[in-house]
Write a protein that holds these residues in place. Sequence first.
Motif: not given
Length: 356
Positions: A207-216
């Motif tokens: 919940l505290h990460k952005d899109y790029n961090e999650l897809v990585a």
Amino acid sequence: MGESSTGLTPKRKNKDAGGPSPKKRKKKKKQEVFSRETEDILSKYEDAIEECRETISEISPKVERISCTKNESKKFLETLRNNISLLAEQKLTDKIYIGVFGRTGVGKSSLINAIVNERHILPSGGSQACTSVIVNVQANTESNKYRADIEFISREDWNEELQFLLGILSSNLDNRPDEDAAYDEDADEMQEMAKEKIKAVYGEDGLHKDYNELVADKKISEILKNFKTTSTFDTLSQSIGSYIRSDGDGGLQYWPLVKCVTISLPRSPALLDRIVLVDLPGTGDANKQRDEMWKECLSRCASVWIVSDINRALSDKEAQKIFDESLRTTAGAGECHNITFVCTKTDDIDPKEIRK
């Protein structure tokens, strides 16, 4: 017409004289799971179907050679050819799908558990868990083990949905006017749904990460790379629960990544070989993508069961919505042949109150 009607008559005489009898056409002996009487009925049914298919194969080339000049006869001949073609394409192995529809919490999973005589195959009862993906329940015709086939959505589809979920969470909903209560309620549900899905896959930190961090995330990328996985069990394993249900227990779960789970049960009298019971996520949920799944599934269901809590059976708007959609699908040349209303939780009512 260019050929007499007698030319369409199947050559039964030759078949009876030298061809195999229906009983001799039987394939390898199958494990008997029903009563002898039921097995005999099923065997006669299969023999009759096989005999009909042989008759159709004899008739089909003869009908193709027929010609006619009148428009009325041409239309009839075209209809006849189409019907023969459809009959020829049908197979004894074609599955019959029964869709079990209804709002979340009405008891669809409990109903299926009772039908197949399995207590914990699907989340049910008073637990917080609920079915969150499409689950097909069928007989395992290949072995006496449980089997789970898990089909994942594509990586592209998940990335697109992830953007959608993050967009919901980043929306500024606090400035909405108080009088817009209906909108606020729907928006709150959407936000809860988005949080639930991200937490299920990535944990609280997601919940505290952005899109790029999650897809990585390499672990999720590896899961989606497989597209489909199969597991077999001697006894029903709870390890597949994380792919089916939303438990709300804080542990990592993968149901948001799953398109469909097919659970094959050891053959038993409770489940016919060709029948597939389809348990769908409850309609009326905040997740629009999941809510659309049952509409897509509806088109291939030969039978539709609309499940309602008996206390709300007459006022259940979701049941009416499913009924209307079923009628539209049937009118649009869908597979549905019958619609059945099922009332659950009958033990919750007071017979004396009903009599009044």
